[in-house]
Design an enzyme around this catalytic site. Structure first.
Site, PDB file in Angstrom:
ATOM      1  CB  SER A 185      -0.990   0.142   1.184  1.00 50.64           C
ATOM      2  OG  SER A 185      -2.116  -0.954   0.884  1.00 50.64           O
ATOM      3  CE  LYS A 226      -4.622   1.958  -0.391  1.00 50.95           C
ATOM      4  NZ  LYS A 226      -4.064   0.660  -0.534  1.00 50.95           N
ATOM      5  CE1 TYR A 281      -5.767   1.788   2.936  1.00 48.45           C
ATOM      6  CE2 TYR A 281      -5.498  -0.694   3.481  1.00 48.45           C
ATOM      7  CZ  TYR A 281      -5.255   0.650   3.134  1.00 48.45           C
ATOM      8  OH  TYR A 281      -3.966   0.700   2.478  1.00 48.45           O
TER       9      TYR A 281
END
Length: 353
Positions: free
Chosen positions: A11, A14, A124
């Protein structure tokens, strides 16, 4: 583990996707507040899941009322949640004979019902994967091609990619994935082929698909910290950094971290539970100073195999700590990373007295 060891960034990807989106906004190719259905008709097409009828093996779905925007996708307020962890979405997948987060493309993995009305709560999810896909659709390039041209090359970065196994110079430096034992101390190797962090992806995943070295990712963080105009205009950096959540969504985020232990482990990245938090386009935003540690408006985020980064503009500090250890965001590893961060602030305090 060395500075040139190639890690699955998960992640941490991102952050790069948010930069790519803002670059497209600067060029007039995208708008953060327009209905994404104009380019991504798959998003929200099933409506909102409100329950599950076990007797019929059917999800209870209602139409959404609000548009989904790109801003919502980047800030996890669109209603899009990861089906791997949401009970109703797991049931919905099973009712269709599907496994969560499977299939080779972003469309396969991320076209799921929303779990709340867009713009009204926080969860999320795969919003950044959709954000990466929208960049691909408006530019006609894969994220690999786009980020190489517009993010990595301008900063002189060579060791970032979505496909390290296609590059012999990176494949030989890839770290193994390990598993923390039940005692929280002993670490076991995960045999090759047992765990695929890309879940069989053939698309670039803007939410979790990049690989790179600590040195490469830190170069990116330094550019963000100094607001390097090779990436974004000054006003775009302000948009990247500023708190994005309305009060309803902000409260939902804070309540989730405060009341749910699993969410706390995944989402707090060591910030105290009671500290007020918000969300930026780049990641979690701390709304108040943490004594001896990060300042107000510091942004932090991480990645599944226990990675974490931070960017504190007030102190002029950024940092990245990487590992390749499961389970995701394991508290013993994350606390180790916190010690690293606090040690950096101790050095900073000693040099600024």
């Amino acid at each position: 583990m060395q500075l040139d060891t190639v890690l699955a960034l998960a992640s941490c990807t991102k952050l790069m996707t948010a930069i790519a989106v803002l670059q497209c906004v600067e060029r007039g190719q995208l708008d953060l507040d327009v209905d994404v259905a104009l380019i991504l008709p798959e998003v929200g097409k099933y409506g909102i899941i409100t329950g599950f009828d076990d007797s019929k093996n059917e999800a209870i779905l209602i139409p959404k009322v609000n548009h989904v925007t790109l801003r919502q996708l980047l800030t996890h307020t669109s209603g899009q949640a990861y089906d791997l962890v949401h009970p109703l979405l797991i049931k919905w997948r099973a009712s269709r004979g599907e496994e969560p987060w499977t299939g080779p493309t972003i469309e396969d993995k991320t076209t799921v019902p929303l779990i709340f009305e867009p713009g009204t709560a926080w969860a999320y999810g795969g919003g950044s994967d959709w954000a990466g896909k929208i960049v691909e659709r408006v530019t006609g390039q894969t994220l690999e091609e786009y980020m190489k041209k517009h993010i990595w090359t301008p900063l002189g970065i060579k060791d970032l990619t979505f496909w390290p196994k296609t590059r012999k110079d990176m494949e030989d430096r890839m770290a193994d994935i390990s598993m923390l034992g039940p005692d929280g101390k002993k670490v076991f190797d995960v045999p090759p082929g047992v765990f695929d962090i890309t879940y069989g992806a053939t698309d670039c995943s803007g939410g979790a698909g990049a690989f790179g070295t600590p040195s490469a990712f830190f170069t990116l963080l330094q550019a963000v910290l100094r607001k390097d105009t090779k990436l974004l205009k000054p006003e775009s950096y302000e948009e990247l950094f500023r708190p994005q959540l309305n009060e309803q969504c902000r409260q939902a985020l804070n309540d989730l971290i405060l009341n749910d232990q699993v969410s706390r482990d995944f989402l707090s990245v060591n910030v105290p539970v009671t500290a007020k938090k918000n969300w930026s386009l780049a990641g979690l935003l701390v709304e108040e100073d943490q004594p001896g540690w990060v300042r107000k408006n510091t942004i932090l985020w991480g990645g599944l195999p226990c990675l974490v980064w931070f960017c504190d503009r007030e102190a002029g500090l950024c940092g990245f700590a990487g590992s390749q250890v499961l389970p995701p965001m394991a508290p013993p590893i994350m606390k180790f990373h916190e010690s690293f961060q606090r040690g950096i602030y101790d050095v900073y305090a000693a040099t600024t007295q």
